[in-house]
Scaffold this active site. Structure first.
Site, mmCIF file in Angstrom:
data_model
loop_
_atom_site.group_PDB
_atom_site.id
_atom_site.type_symbol
_atom_site.label_atom_id
_atom_site.label_comp_id
_atom_site.label_asym_id
_atom_site.label_seq_id
_atom_site.Cartn_x
_atom_site.Cartn_y
_atom_site.Cartn_z
ATOM 1 N N LYS A 23 6.156 1.788 -13.644
ATOM 2 C CA LYS A 23 4.693 1.296 -13.995
ATOM 3 C C LYS A 23 4.306 1.840 -15.312
ATOM 4 O O LYS A 23 3.877 1.522 -16.216
ATOM 5 C CB LYS A 23 3.627 1.502 -12.806
ATOM 6 C CG LYS A 23 2.342 1.262 -13.053
ATOM 7 C CD LYS A 23 1.759 1.231 -11.735
ATOM 8 C CE LYS A 23 1.257 2.494 -11.135
ATOM 9 N NZ LYS A 23 -0.123 2.969 -11.892
ATOM 10 N N ARG A 120 -13.648 6.764 -12.054
ATOM 11 C CA ARG A 120 -12.774 7.686 -12.693
ATOM 12 C C ARG A 120 -13.390 8.332 -14.051
ATOM 13 O O ARG A 120 -13.831 7.791 -14.986
ATOM 14 C CB ARG A 120 -11.412 6.981 -12.631
ATOM 15 C CG ARG A 120 -10.881 6.561 -11.400
ATOM 16 C CD ARG A 120 -9.588 6.086 -11.119
ATOM 17 N NE ARG A 120 -8.486 7.128 -11.577
ATOM 18 C CZ ARG A 120 -7.122 6.965 -11.579
ATOM 19 N NH1 ARG A 120 -6.881 5.787 -11.641
ATOM 20 N NH2 ARG A 120 -6.529 8.015 -12.013
ATOM 21 N N ASP A 312 2.204 12.151 -8.568
ATOM 22 C CA ASP A 312 2.101 10.716 -7.698
ATOM 23 C C ASP A 312 2.645 10.591 -6.297
ATOM 24 O O ASP A 312 2.547 9.947 -5.631
ATOM 25 C CB ASP A 312 2.524 9.514 -8.553
ATOM 26 C CG ASP A 312 1.423 9.305 -9.787
ATOM 27 O OD1 ASP A 312 0.309 9.803 -9.825
ATOM 28 O OD2 ASP A 312 1.912 8.526 -10.736
ATOM 29 N N ARG A 343 -7.343 11.707 -3.096
ATOM 30 C CA ARG A 343 -6.185 11.731 -2.526
ATOM 31 C C ARG A 343 -5.771 12.943 -1.677
ATOM 32 O O ARG A 343 -4.959 12.995 -0.735
ATOM 33 C CB ARG A 343 -5.054 11.372 -3.417
ATOM 34 C CG ARG A 343 -4.770 9.946 -3.895
ATOM 35 C CD ARG A 343 -3.503 9.990 -4.575
ATOM 36 N NE ARG A 343 -3.472 8.398 -5.059
ATOM 37 C CZ ARG A 343 -2.664 8.027 -6.006
ATOM 38 N NH1 ARG A 343 -1.912 8.709 -6.936
ATOM 39 N NH2 ARG A 343 -2.760 6.710 -6.254
HETATM 40 C C1 S3P Z 1 0.352 8.131 -15.744
HETATM 41 C C2 S3P Z 1 0.267 9.655 -15.505
HETATM 42 C C3 S3P Z 1 -0.404 10.379 -14.575
HETATM 43 C C4 S3P Z 1 -0.226 9.408 -13.179
HETATM 44 C C5 S3P Z 1 -0.302 8.077 -13.204
HETATM 45 C C6 S3P Z 1 0.633 7.367 -14.568
HETATM 46 C C7 S3P Z 1 0.903 7.828 -16.971
HETATM 47 O O1 S3P Z 1 -1.718 10.412 -14.532
HETATM 48 O O2 S3P Z 1 -0.729 10.121 -12.100
HETATM 49 O O3 S3P Z 1 -0.106 7.556 -12.200
HETATM 50 O O4 S3P Z 1 1.432 6.541 -16.798
HETATM 51 O O5 S3P Z 1 0.532 8.326 -17.967
HETATM 52 P P1 S3P Z 1 -2.481 11.605 -15.491
HETATM 53 O O6 S3P Z 1 -2.473 11.505 -16.815
HETATM 54 O O7 S3P Z 1 -4.191 11.437 -15.159
HETATM 55 O O8 S3P Z 1 -1.994 12.752 -14.964
#
Ligand code: S3P
Length: 428
Positions: A23, A120, A312, A343
Site C-alpha cells: 500500500k 486525524r 501497522d 488502535r
Molecule cells: C505510512 C506510514 C505510517 C503507517 C501508514 C503508512 C506510509 O504512518 O502507519 O500505514 O505509507 O508512509 P505514519 O507516517 O503516521 O507513521
C-alpha cells in the site's frame, strides 16, 4: 455498507500464495510518478480503497492514468488545476503526501476525506510545510485543508513524531523548493519515498537519520516497477499460520524492506517458525519468500525502534500475544491512538469480547497469555487492520466469530477472506 465476516474455529492452514501489492509503495508510485518526465509503468499496483483514493486524486490533478487490473501506465510531468476538491476517503497516507505535493503547485486545491480521516491530526504535516513557505489553511489542525500557491524554500526539519508520511510530505515539498531540504528522523522510519526517489534519479542523500533533497535541475525519470506484496497484509496470514498448529504456508513476492520487518523479528523472538529468503529487488526494495509453520509462542517486549518498524502490525501482534506463554508488553506506541481509530483502546475493547486479557496503557498494552478465546460478535469500527486482526483471532477462538463493519478490510487487503479460505480457513 456494513458487511459481516463470519469465521469459524479453523484447523491448520496449508498452501502457497501471494498477497496484493504494498500500500505504501502503491500510493508513492502514483504521487512520485506524477512528477516524473515520461511514461511510468507500474505493475502489481494495489487496487484497494485507500490507493483508489490516491488514483482518483492524481487523475483529478490532470494526470491521465490508464489502469488495467493492477497495471498502471501514466505520463507524469505537469499537474494541472484540479477540480478544486480532492476526496482522500479514509487514506491518511494519500492526504499527508498530497499536501506536500500540492504545496509547490501553482493552483489551489482543497483536500478532504471521510469522517474518520477528518479526525486525524494534520498539524504535524502542515507546520513544517508552512515553515517552508506553504500557504495551507486547515480546520483546527485537521481536514479539510486548502493549499494555495506559494514559493517554497528548503530548510532543515527535525521530526517530532516518527512519521514516514510527514517525512515524505516534506521531501515532496523539498523537490519543489528553492535550495536544500533536510529531514532528521527520531529513528529509522519506513523509507520507500527515499528508495523510489533514488531510483528515479532525484538528488537525494541519506546519512543515518538525515535525509536531504535538492530540487536542483534534475528531472525525475519515470518509474518502471513491479510493486512487491504488502508485508503488512501478509502479517495477518503469518500470524494465522503461526497460531494454528500443524500449519505450513508460503508467501511469495513479499516486500522485505528492513524498515518494515519489525513484526518478523518480534514473532521470531517469541518462538515463531518463520524462514525468510530474499530473492530479488524492485526499485531498491528487497523482495522475497516467507515460509511459516505453526508453533507455540512465548511473551516478549516490543518498544523503541522496533515499534516504528512494526507500527501497522501491532494489532495482529497483540492477537498473537493472546496465545503466547506469559505477558507481552507493547510500549512507545502512542501513535496507535491516532491511526484510523484508536488502535489501543478499540483493539483492547474488541479482543476482550473474545476473552483476551489486555491491560491498556497510555502508549501501548500488556497482553496476558495464553488465553482461550471464544467466538463473539466484534466490530472493526471502520479500521481495516482491526477487522483483519479480529478475524484472525476468530480462527483461533472456539465456535463462531462475526466481524461487523468488515468492508473496511478492502481499504488495504482486497481478497483477505478469500486468501485465508484458500489456505483452508473457515471464513466467509
Ligand atoms: C505510512 C506510514 C505510517 C503507517 C501508514 C503508512 C506510509 O504512518 O502507519 O500505514 O505509507 O508512509 P505514519 O507516517 O503516521 O507513521
Amino acid at each position: 455498507m456494513n458487511t459481516q465476516l463470519t469465521i469459524r474455529h479453523s484447523s491448520r492452514l496449508h498452501g502457497t500464495l501471494t498477497v496484493p501489492g504494498d500500500k505504501s509503495i502503491s500510493h508513492r508510485a502514483l504521487i512520485l510518478g506524477s512528477l516524473a518526465r515520461g511514461q511510468n509503468r507500474v505493475r502489481g499496483w494495489l487496487a484497494a480503497g485507500d490507493t483508489l483514493a490516491t488514483l482518483g486524486a492524481i487523475r483529478s490533478l490532470g494526470i491521465d492514468v490508464q489502469r488495467r487490473g493492477n497495471d498502471l501506465t501514466f505520463r507524469g510531468g505537469t499537474l494541472s488545476r484540479s477540480l478544486g476538491h480532492v476526496n482522500c476517503m479514509n487514506a491518511g497516507t494519500a492526504m499527508r503526501l498530497l499536501v506536500g505535493l500540492l504545496a509547490g503547485q501553482p493552483f489551489e486545491t482543497t483536500l478532504d476525506g471521510s469522517d474518520q480521516l477528518r479526525k486525524r491530526p494534520m498539524r504535524r504535516v502542515v507546520d513544517p510545510l508552512r515553515a517552508m513557505g506553504a500557504n495551507i489553511t486547515e480546520t483546527e489542525g485537521r481536514a479539510p485543508m486548502t493549499i494555495r500557491p506559494a514559493p517554497l524554500v528548503g530548510m532543515e526539519h527535525r521530526l517530532k513524531v516518527a512519521s514516514a508520511q510527514v517525512k515524505s510530505a516534506i521531501l515532496l515539498a523539498g523537490l519543489q523548493a528553492q535550495g536544500t531540504t533536510t529531514v532528521i528522523e527520531p529513528g529509522p522510519g519506513r523509507d520507500h519515498t527515499e528508495r523510489m526517489l533514488a531510483a528515479m534519479g532525484a538528488n537525494i542523500t541519506v546519512n543515518g537519520t538525515f535525509v536531504t533533497v535538492d530540487s536542483g535541475e534534475v528531472s525525475l525519470a519515470p518509474l518502471e516497477l513491479t510493486i512487491p506484496g504488502d508485508l503488512s497484509s501478509a502479517a495477518f496470514l503469518i500470524v494465522a499460520a503461526t497460531l494454528l498448529p500443524g500449519s505450513t504456508i508460503q508467501i511469495d513476492g513479499v516486500g522485505l524492506n528492513p524498515t518494515r520487518t519489525g513484526l518478523l523479528d518480534a514473532l521470531r523472538r517469541m518462538g515463531a517458525d518463520i524462514s525468510i529468503e530474499a530473492t530479488s529487488e524492485e526499485a531498491g526494495e528487497p523482495v522475497g519468500t516467507l515460509r511459516i509453520c505453526g508453533s507455540g509462542l512465548r511473551g516478549t517486549e516490543v518498544g523503541g525502534a522496533e515499534v516504528v518498524r512494526a507500527i501497522d502490525e501491532l494489532p495482529i501482534l497483540a492477537v498473537a500475544a493472546t496465545q503466547a506463554d506469559g505477558d507481552t508488553v507493547i510500549r512507545d506506541a502512542a501513535e496507535l491512538r491516532v491511526k484510523e481509530v484508536d488502535r489501543i483502546g478499540m483493539l483492547a475493547q474488541e479482543l476482550r469480547k473474545l476473552g483476551a486479557e489486555i491491560e491498556e496503557q497510555d502508549d501501548g498494552m500488556i497482553v496476558h497469555g495464553p488465553t482461550k478465546l471464544h467466538g463473539a460478535q466484534v466490530n472493526s469500527h471502520g479500521d481495516h487492520r482491526l477487522g483483519m486482526a479480529l478475524a484472525v483471532a476468530g480462527l483461533v477462538a472456539e465456535g463462531e466469530t462475526c466481524v461487523e463493519d468488515a468492508d473496511s478490510i478492502g481499504d488495504s487487503f482486497p481478497g483477505f477472506a478469500e486468501s485465508l479460505a484458500k489456505l483452508g480457513a473457515e471464513i466467509g
